[in-house]
Design a protein around this motif. Structure first.
Motif, PDB file in Angstrom:
ATOM      1  N   LEU A  17       0.827  -1.208   0.000  1.00 26.94           N
ATOM      2  CA  LEU A  17       0.000   0.000   0.000  1.00 26.94           C
ATOM      3  C   LEU A  17       0.859   1.256   0.000  1.00 26.94           C
ATOM      4  O   LEU A  17       0.554   2.237  -0.695  1.00 26.94           O
ATOM      5  CB  LEU A  17      -0.955  -0.011   1.201  1.00 26.94           C
ATOM      6  CG  LEU A  17      -2.036  -1.088   1.190  1.00 26.94           C
ATOM      7  CD1 LEU A  17      -2.788  -1.108   2.519  1.00 26.94           C
ATOM      8  CD2 LEU A  17      -2.989  -0.895   0.029  1.00 26.94           C
ATOM      9  N   HIS A  18       1.942   1.242   0.765  1.00 24.99           N
ATOM     10  CA  HIS A  18       2.836   2.404   0.833  1.00 24.99           C
ATOM     11  C   HIS A  18       3.460   2.701  -0.523  1.00 24.99           C
ATOM     12  O   HIS A  18       3.423   3.828  -1.010  1.00 24.99           O
ATOM     13  CB  HIS A  18       3.935   2.161   1.872  1.00 24.99           C
ATOM     14  CG  HIS A  18       4.981   3.231   1.902  1.00 24.99           C
ATOM     15  ND1 HIS A  18       6.101   3.199   1.097  1.00 24.99           N
ATOM     16  CD2 HIS A  18       5.071   4.370   2.614  1.00 24.99           C
ATOM     17  CE1 HIS A  18       6.838   4.275   1.327  1.00 24.99           C
ATOM     18  NE2 HIS A  18       6.244   5.006   2.238  1.00 24.99           N
ATOM     19  N   TRP A  19       4.059   1.677  -1.149  1.00 27.39           N
ATOM     20  CA  TRP A  19       4.797   1.918  -2.389  1.00 27.39           C
ATOM     21  C   TRP A  19       3.874   2.185  -3.572  1.00 27.39           C
ATOM     22  O   TRP A  19       4.227   2.962  -4.468  1.00 27.39           O
ATOM     23  CB  TRP A  19       5.792   0.795  -2.660  1.00 27.39           C
ATOM     24  CG  TRP A  19       6.922   0.857  -1.657  1.00 27.39           C
ATOM     25  CD1 TRP A  19       7.157   0.001  -0.628  1.00 27.39           C
ATOM     26  CD2 TRP A  19       7.906   1.884  -1.552  1.00 27.39           C
ATOM     27  NE1 TRP A  19       8.239   0.430   0.100  1.00 27.39           N
ATOM     28  CE2 TRP A  19       8.721   1.569  -0.438  1.00 27.39           C
ATOM     29  CE3 TRP A  19       8.195   3.036  -2.288  1.00 27.39           C
ATOM     30  CZ2 TRP A  19       9.801   2.367  -0.057  1.00 27.39           C
ATOM     31  CZ3 TRP A  19       9.263   3.832  -1.898  1.00 27.39           C
ATOM     32  CH2 TRP A  19      10.049   3.497  -0.799  1.00 27.39           C
ATOM     33  N   LEU A  20       2.690   1.575  -3.588  1.00 26.41           N
ATOM     34  CA  LEU A  20       1.708   1.924  -4.626  1.00 26.41           C
ATOM     35  C   LEU A  20       1.292   3.388  -4.480  1.00 26.41           C
ATOM     36  O   LEU A  20       1.241   4.137  -5.465  1.00 26.41           O
ATOM     37  CB  LEU A  20       0.473   1.030  -4.547  1.00 26.41           C
ATOM     38  CG  LEU A  20       0.574  -0.371  -5.110  1.00 26.41           C
ATOM     39  CD1 LEU A  20      -0.692  -1.169  -4.797  1.00 26.41           C
ATOM     40  CD2 LEU A  20       0.828  -0.333  -6.604  1.00 26.41           C
ATOM     41  N   SER A  21       1.003   3.795  -3.251  1.00 21.18           N
ATOM     42  CA  SER A  21       0.629   5.192  -2.999  1.00 21.18           C
ATOM     43  C   SER A  21       1.761   6.134  -3.376  1.00 21.18           C
ATOM     44  O   SER A  21       1.539   7.170  -4.020  1.00 21.18           O
ATOM     45  CB  SER A  21       0.270   5.392  -1.516  1.00 21.18           C
ATOM     46  OG  SER A  21      -0.852   4.639  -1.163  1.00 21.18           O
ATOM     47  N   ALA A  53      -6.044   8.459 -11.026  1.00 21.72           N
ATOM     48  CA  ALA A  53      -4.930   8.156 -10.115  1.00 21.72           C
ATOM     49  C   ALA A  53      -5.153   8.795  -8.748  1.00 21.72           C
ATOM     50  O   ALA A  53      -4.828   8.201  -7.713  1.00 21.72           O
ATOM     51  CB  ALA A  53      -3.613   8.629 -10.727  1.00 21.72           C
ATOM     52  N   GLY A  54      -5.719   9.999  -8.727  1.00 19.72           N
ATOM     53  CA  GLY A  54      -6.010  10.661  -7.462  1.00 19.72           C
ATOM     54  C   GLY A  54      -7.067   9.922  -6.665  1.00 19.72           C
ATOM     55  O   GLY A  54      -6.942   9.742  -5.450  1.00 19.72           O
ATOM     56  N   GLY A  55      -8.115   9.478  -7.339  1.00 20.67           N
ATOM     57  CA  GLY A  55      -9.147   8.696  -6.664  1.00 20.67           C
ATOM     58  C   GLY A  55      -8.600   7.395  -6.112  1.00 20.67           C
ATOM     59  O   GLY A  55      -8.899   7.002  -4.976  1.00 20.67           O
ATOM     60  N   LEU A  56      -7.753   6.734  -6.900  1.00 19.69           N
ATOM     61  CA  LEU A  56      -7.130   5.488  -6.448  1.00 19.69           C
ATOM     62  C   LEU A  56      -6.224   5.742  -5.246  1.00 19.69           C
ATOM     63  O   LEU A  56      -6.214   4.967  -4.286  1.00 19.69           O
ATOM     64  CB  LEU A  56      -6.350   4.838  -7.593  1.00 19.69           C
ATOM     65  CG  LEU A  56      -5.639   3.532  -7.278  1.00 19.69           C
ATOM     66  CD1 LEU A  56      -6.607   2.479  -6.745  1.00 19.69           C
ATOM     67  CD2 LEU A  56      -4.914   3.029  -8.518  1.00 19.69           C
ATOM     68  N   THR A  57      -5.486   6.837  -5.271  1.00 15.99           N
ATOM     69  CA  THR A  57      -4.608   7.181  -4.147  1.00 15.99           C
ATOM     70  C   THR A  57      -5.433   7.448  -2.889  1.00 15.99           C
ATOM     71  O   THR A  57      -5.055   7.020  -1.792  1.00 15.99           O
ATOM     72  CB  THR A  57      -3.738   8.399  -4.498  1.00 15.99           C
ATOM     73  OG1 THR A  57      -3.001   8.111  -5.690  1.00 15.99           O
ATOM     74  CG2 THR A  57      -2.774   8.727  -3.374  1.00 15.99           C
ATOM     75  N   LEU A  60      -6.509   4.040  -1.638  1.00 11.54           N
ATOM     76  CA  LEU A  60      -5.381   3.346  -1.015  1.00 11.54           C
ATOM     77  C   LEU A  60      -5.085   3.919   0.370  1.00 11.54           C
ATOM     78  O   LEU A  60      -4.758   3.180   1.301  1.00 11.54           O
ATOM     79  CB  LEU A  60      -4.135   3.434  -1.898  1.00 11.54           C
ATOM     80  CG  LEU A  60      -4.126   2.594  -3.159  1.00 11.54           C
ATOM     81  CD1 LEU A  60      -2.935   2.942  -4.037  1.00 11.54           C
ATOM     82  CD2 LEU A  60      -4.122   1.108  -2.814  1.00 11.54           C
ATOM     83  N   THR A  61      -5.223   5.230   0.507  1.00  9.03           N
ATOM     84  CA  THR A  61      -4.980   5.869   1.805  1.00  9.03           C
ATOM     85  C   THR A  61      -6.026   5.428   2.813  1.00  9.03           C
ATOM     86  O   THR A  61      -5.695   5.120   3.963  1.00  9.03           O
ATOM     87  CB  THR A  61      -4.945   7.398   1.649  1.00  9.03           C
ATOM     88  OG1 THR A  61      -3.897   7.733   0.720  1.00  9.03           O
ATOM     89  CG2 THR A  61      -4.693   8.093   2.972  1.00  9.03           C
ATOM     90  N   LEU A  62      -7.279   5.381   2.395  1.00  4.08           N
ATOM     91  CA  LEU A  62      -8.317   4.866   3.288  1.00  4.08           C
ATOM     92  C   LEU A  62      -8.040   3.412   3.663  1.00  4.08           C
ATOM     93  O   LEU A  62      -8.206   3.020   4.827  1.00  4.08           O
ATOM     94  CB  LEU A  62      -9.691   4.988   2.637  1.00  4.08           C
ATOM     95  CG  LEU A  62     -10.272   6.391   2.552  1.00  4.08           C
ATOM     96  CD1 LEU A  62     -11.577   6.381   1.751  1.00  4.08           C
ATOM     97  CD2 LEU A  62     -10.495   6.969   3.943  1.00  4.08           C
ATOM     98  N   MET A  63      -7.605   2.620   2.701  1.00  2.00           N
ATOM     99  CA  MET A  63      -7.265   1.223   2.975  1.00  2.00           C
ATOM    100  C   MET A  63      -6.124   1.139   3.983  1.00  2.00           C
ATOM    101  O   MET A  63      -6.142   0.284   4.888  1.00  2.00           O
ATOM    102  CB  MET A  63      -6.888   0.494   1.680  1.00  2.00           C
ATOM    103  CG  MET A  63      -8.051   0.211   0.763  1.00  2.00           C
ATOM    104  SD  MET A  63      -7.546  -0.442  -0.854  1.00  2.00           S
ATOM    105  CE  MET A  63      -6.748  -1.968  -0.397  1.00  2.00           C
ATOM    106  N   LEU A 103      -6.854  16.141  -0.492  1.00  2.00           N
ATOM    107  CA  LEU A 103      -6.657  16.262  -1.939  1.00  2.00           C
ATOM    108  C   LEU A 103      -7.696  15.447  -2.700  1.00  2.00           C
ATOM    109  O   LEU A 103      -8.259  15.918  -3.692  1.00  2.00           O
ATOM    110  CB  LEU A 103      -5.247  15.817  -2.333  1.00  2.00           C
ATOM    111  CG  LEU A 103      -4.151  16.833  -2.088  1.00  2.00           C
ATOM    112  CD1 LEU A 103      -2.775  16.176  -2.148  1.00  2.00           C
ATOM    113  CD2 LEU A 103      -4.245  17.973  -3.077  1.00  2.00           C
ATOM    114  N   ALA A 104      -7.951  14.222  -2.246  1.00  5.28           N
ATOM    115  CA  ALA A 104      -8.955  13.395  -2.928  1.00  5.28           C
ATOM    116  C   ALA A 104     -10.332  14.046  -2.843  1.00  5.28           C
ATOM    117  O   ALA A 104     -11.051  14.146  -3.855  1.00  5.28           O
ATOM    118  CB  ALA A 104      -8.984  11.995  -2.317  1.00  5.28           C
ATOM    119  N   LEU A 105     -10.704  14.519  -1.668  1.00  4.60           N
ATOM    120  CA  LEU A 105     -12.018  15.145  -1.499  1.00  4.60           C
ATOM    121  C   LEU A 105     -12.131  16.458  -2.261  1.00  4.60           C
ATOM    122  O   LEU A 105     -13.159  16.727  -2.894  1.00  4.60           O
ATOM    123  CB  LEU A 105     -12.308  15.367  -0.014  1.00  4.60           C
ATOM    124  CG  LEU A 105     -12.546  14.101   0.798  1.00  4.60           C
ATOM    125  CD1 LEU A 105     -12.647  14.426   2.280  1.00  4.60           C
ATOM    126  CD2 LEU A 105     -13.772  13.358   0.309  1.00  4.60           C
TER     127      LEU A 105
END
Length: 179
Positions: A17-21, A53-57, A60-63, A103-105
């Motif tokens: 999760l860290h490295w994907l983010s 990509a922003g939505g996915l990030t 991932l942060t919520l995860m 940022l996502a919101l």
């Protein structure tokens, strides 16, 4: 490698999760700044990629947050870390999580309030508003992006400090184990 963290090492789930983010964020920052000067279909393509990509990030942060609260515990602080260093690390990490979520919101808010959604959904670059700068979500998004860059610099400098100066294995705890 275990999915969960141990007392002195991060598990495979938090590492992934860290490295994907991290990879997504490192792509999002220049993409976000490049969108400002782009035109036509290039701008539309950048907006589409940035939004996805922003939505996915954000997800991932919520995860990551759910993972830490529900399923796992972070390893202990590095050996010899002072109270100030632990506080700084916790503050930077909390700031990174918080800023990515804002940022996502704000990105979602920007798409929803600006008319960008029509352009993103239809693929019609002419529907992209000429100027988004006065919209409140855009102001928040721009400020948060700049704060994120500052915190990322602190994060990387901290990792390099632990790796090259303290030589305490902190960076190694965040890298996949090579067998």
């Amino acid at each position: 490698m275990s999915m969960k963290s141990t007392a002195d090492r991060y598990g495979s789930i938090p590492l992934t999760l860290h490295w994907l983010s991290a990879g997504l964020i490192l792509a999002l920052i220049p993409m976000g700044f490049a969108m400002q000067g782009a035109t036509g279909d290039v701008r539309l393509g950048l907006y589409r990629a940035h939004a996805m990509a922003g939505g996915l990030t954000g997800l991932l942060t919520l995860m990551r947050l759910v993972w830490w609260v529900v399923f796992d515990r972070k390893p202990k602080a590095s050996r010899g870390a002072s109270a100030l260093q632990r506080l700084l690390a916790k503050t930077v990490h909390a700031g990174l999580y918080g800023i990515v979520l804002v940022l996502a919101l704000s990105g979602i808010g920007l798409v929803a309030t600006s008319g960008l959604s029509a352009a993103l959904l239809t693929g019609d670059a002419s529907l992209i508003p000429a100027d988004l700068s006065d919209l409140p979500p855009r102001l928040a998004h721009g400020l948060m992006a700049r704060l994120l860059v500052g915190l990322l610099i602190l994060h990387v400098l901290g990792a390099l400090y632990h790796h090259w100066i303290k030589r305490d294995g902190t960076l190694g705890r965040m890298l996949p184990q090579v067998r």
